[in-house]
Scaffold this motif. Structure first.
Motif, PDB file in Angstrom:
ATOM      1  N   GLY A  14      -7.737  -0.188   1.740  1.00 32.11           N
ATOM      2  CA  GLY A  14      -6.918  -1.404   1.320  1.00 32.11           C
ATOM      3  C   GLY A  14      -6.043  -2.087   2.161  1.00 32.11           C
ATOM      4  O   GLY A  14      -5.784  -1.642   3.355  1.00 32.11           O
ATOM      5  N   LYS A  15      -5.616  -3.355   1.818  1.00 31.50           N
ATOM      6  CA  LYS A  15      -4.621  -4.156   2.555  1.00 31.50           C
ATOM      7  C   LYS A  15      -3.154  -3.405   2.665  1.00 31.50           C
ATOM      8  O   LYS A  15      -3.028  -2.652   1.453  1.00 31.50           O
ATOM      9  CB  LYS A  15      -4.590  -5.491   1.996  1.00 31.50           C
ATOM     10  CG  LYS A  15      -5.966  -6.051   2.250  1.00 31.50           C
ATOM     11  CD  LYS A  15      -6.357  -6.469   3.737  1.00 31.50           C
ATOM     12  CE  LYS A  15      -7.656  -7.164   3.522  1.00 31.50           C
ATOM     13  NZ  LYS A  15      -8.198  -7.534   4.831  1.00 31.50           N
ATOM     14  N   ASN A  16      -2.215  -3.835   3.226  1.00 32.04           N
ATOM     15  CA  ASN A  16      -1.065  -3.247   3.322  1.00 32.04           C
ATOM     16  C   ASN A  16      -0.322  -3.634   2.073  1.00 32.04           C
ATOM     17  O   ASN A  16       0.508  -2.747   1.566  1.00 32.04           O
ATOM     18  CB  ASN A  16      -0.137  -4.045   4.168  1.00 32.04           C
ATOM     19  CG  ASN A  16      -0.546  -3.445   5.806  1.00 32.04           C
ATOM     20  OD1 ASN A  16      -0.852  -2.297   5.862  1.00 32.04           O
ATOM     21  ND2 ASN A  16      -0.163  -4.290   7.024  1.00 32.04           N
ATOM     22  N   ALA A  17      -0.343  -4.696   1.109  1.00 29.29           N
ATOM     23  CA  ALA A  17       0.251  -4.952   0.065  1.00 29.29           C
ATOM     24  C   ALA A  17      -0.368  -3.777  -0.981  1.00 29.29           C
ATOM     25  O   ALA A  17       0.678  -3.659  -1.789  1.00 29.29           O
ATOM     26  CB  ALA A  17      -0.187  -6.320  -0.539  1.00 29.29           C
ATOM     27  N   LEU A  18      -1.614  -3.610  -1.163  1.00 28.80           N
ATOM     28  CA  LEU A  18      -2.142  -2.579  -1.784  1.00 28.80           C
ATOM     29  C   LEU A  18      -1.515  -1.094  -1.833  1.00 28.80           C
ATOM     30  O   LEU A  18      -1.076  -0.296  -2.454  1.00 28.80           O
ATOM     31  CB  LEU A  18      -3.377  -2.688  -2.064  1.00 28.80           C
ATOM     32  CG  LEU A  18      -4.239  -1.789  -2.949  1.00 28.80           C
ATOM     33  CD1 LEU A  18      -3.772  -1.972  -4.324  1.00 28.80           C
ATOM     34  CD2 LEU A  18      -5.980  -1.988  -2.999  1.00 28.80           C
ATOM     35  N   LYS A  19      -1.528  -0.876  -0.236  1.00 31.90           N
ATOM     36  CA  LYS A  19      -0.755   0.456   0.071  1.00 31.90           C
ATOM     37  C   LYS A  19       0.456   0.611  -0.143  1.00 31.90           C
ATOM     38  O   LYS A  19       0.797   1.579  -0.584  1.00 31.90           O
ATOM     39  CB  LYS A  19      -1.304   0.643   1.482  1.00 31.90           C
ATOM     40  CG  LYS A  19      -2.715   0.819   1.925  1.00 31.90           C
ATOM     41  CD  LYS A  19      -3.239   1.209   3.503  1.00 31.90           C
ATOM     42  CE  LYS A  19      -4.419   1.178   3.624  1.00 31.90           C
ATOM     43  NZ  LYS A  19      -4.560   1.569   5.098  1.00 31.90           N
ATOM     44  N   ASN A  20       1.077  -0.493  -0.298  1.00 30.03           N
ATOM     45  CA  ASN A  20       2.704  -0.338  -0.771  1.00 30.03           C
ATOM     46  C   ASN A  20       2.618   0.199  -1.990  1.00 30.03           C
ATOM     47  O   ASN A  20       3.427   0.766  -2.359  1.00 30.03           O
ATOM     48  CB  ASN A  20       3.446  -1.737  -0.431  1.00 30.03           C
ATOM     49  CG  ASN A  20       3.719  -1.949   1.234  1.00 30.03           C
ATOM     50  OD1 ASN A  20       3.633  -1.124   1.894  1.00 30.03           O
ATOM     51  ND2 ASN A  20       3.893  -3.012   1.640  1.00 30.03           N
ATOM     52  N   CYS A  21       1.824  -0.757  -2.809  1.00 29.68           N
ATOM     53  CA  CYS A  21       1.832  -0.455  -4.237  1.00 29.68           C
ATOM     54  C   CYS A  21       1.439   1.042  -4.621  1.00 29.68           C
ATOM     55  O   CYS A  21       2.142   1.935  -5.464  1.00 29.68           O
ATOM     56  CB  CYS A  21       0.843  -1.367  -5.022  1.00 29.68           C
ATOM     57  SG  CYS A  21       0.914  -0.834  -6.753  1.00 29.68           S
ATOM     58  N   LEU A  22       0.505   1.537  -3.880  1.00 28.40           N
ATOM     59  CA  LEU A  22      -0.056   2.970  -4.215  1.00 28.40           C
ATOM     60  C   LEU A  22       0.949   4.022  -3.649  1.00 28.40           C
ATOM     61  O   LEU A  22       0.997   5.149  -4.217  1.00 28.40           O
ATOM     62  CB  LEU A  22      -1.384   3.127  -3.223  1.00 28.40           C
ATOM     63  CG  LEU A  22      -2.410   2.311  -3.900  1.00 28.40           C
ATOM     64  CD1 LEU A  22      -3.917   2.681  -3.079  1.00 28.40           C
ATOM     65  CD2 LEU A  22      -2.813   2.689  -5.416  1.00 28.40           C
ATOM     66  N   ARG A  23       1.783   3.795  -2.491  1.00 29.08           N
ATOM     67  CA  ARG A  23       2.694   4.801  -2.266  1.00 29.08           C
ATOM     68  C   ARG A  23       3.800   4.712  -2.868  1.00 29.08           C
ATOM     69  O   ARG A  23       4.318   6.016  -3.203  1.00 29.08           O
ATOM     70  CB  ARG A  23       3.461   4.127  -0.723  1.00 29.08           C
ATOM     71  CG  ARG A  23       2.880   4.550   0.504  1.00 29.08           C
ATOM     72  CD  ARG A  23       3.442   4.301   1.746  1.00 29.08           C
ATOM     73  NE  ARG A  23       2.785   3.727   2.743  1.00 29.08           N
ATOM     74  CZ  ARG A  23       2.368   2.643   3.069  1.00 29.08           C
ATOM     75  NH1 ARG A  23       2.965   1.609   2.463  1.00 29.08           N
ATOM     76  NH2 ARG A  23       1.394   2.331   3.746  1.00 29.08           N
ATOM     77  N   SER A  24       4.242   3.838  -3.887  1.00 28.28           N
ATOM     78  CA  SER A  24       5.252   3.971  -4.953  1.00 28.28           C
ATOM     79  C   SER A  24       4.569   3.783  -6.425  1.00 28.28           C
ATOM     80  O   SER A  24       5.556   3.560  -7.182  1.00 28.28           O
ATOM     81  CB  SER A  24       6.289   2.742  -4.602  1.00 28.28           C
ATOM     82  OG  SER A  24       5.702   1.662  -4.765  1.00 28.28           O
ATOM     83  N   LEU A  25       3.473   4.320  -6.630  1.00 26.65           N
ATOM     84  CA  LEU A  25       2.915   4.261  -7.753  1.00 26.65           C
ATOM     85  C   LEU A  25       3.615   5.056  -8.657  1.00 26.65           C
ATOM     86  O   LEU A  25       3.770   6.380  -8.549  1.00 26.65           O
ATOM     87  CB  LEU A  25       1.430   4.623  -7.575  1.00 26.65           C
ATOM     88  CG  LEU A  25       0.465   4.474  -8.970  1.00 26.65           C
ATOM     89  CD1 LEU A  25       0.233   3.114  -9.287  1.00 26.65           C
ATOM     90  CD2 LEU A  25      -0.839   5.033  -8.535  1.00 26.65           C
ATOM     91  N   ILE A  26       4.023   4.514 -10.022  1.00 22.94           N
ATOM     92  CA  ILE A  26       4.466   5.390 -11.027  1.00 22.94           C
ATOM     93  C   ILE A  26       3.753   5.592 -12.364  1.00 22.94           C
ATOM     94  O   ILE A  26       3.880   6.516 -12.980  1.00 22.94           O
ATOM     95  CB  ILE A  26       5.841   5.060 -11.391  1.00 22.94           C
ATOM     96  CG1 ILE A  26       5.619   3.453 -11.601  1.00 22.94           C
ATOM     97  CG2 ILE A  26       6.796   5.074 -10.142  1.00 22.94           C
ATOM     98  CD1 ILE A  26       7.196   3.022 -12.425  1.00 22.94           C
TER      99      ILE A  26
END
Length: 75
Positions: free
Chosen positions: A38-50
């Motif tokens: 995934g792109k960086n924006a998606l990876k940022n979302c996945l890192r902080s997924l709740i």
């Protein structure tokens, strides 16, 4: 209906209107693929997924920071 999945050694709640094994398998597969490719924006979302909300063939990924929340296609 609520269930949970394991993603990156964390338990993530998943909210579904109707549950079936194919949808849960597809969700886990898609999240793992997006984590790797995934792109960086998606990876940022996945890192902080709740939590994840699945409606039809789309999954809304809710992150700690509301601006990181994204919707992805499962198919």
């Amino acid at each position: 209906m609520q269930t949970v999945i394991m993603f990156q050694n964390r338990t993530i709640p998943v909210y579904l209107s109707e549950s079936n094994k194919k949808t849960m398998d597809r969700l886990a597969e898609t999240l793992n693929r997006k984590w790797v490719f995934g792109k960086n924006a998606l990876k940022n979302c996945l890192r902080s997924l709740i939590s994840v909300e699945v409606v039809g063939s789309e999954a809304t990924l809710h992150a700690i920071n509301e601006k990181d929340t994204l919707t992805i296609s499962l198919f």
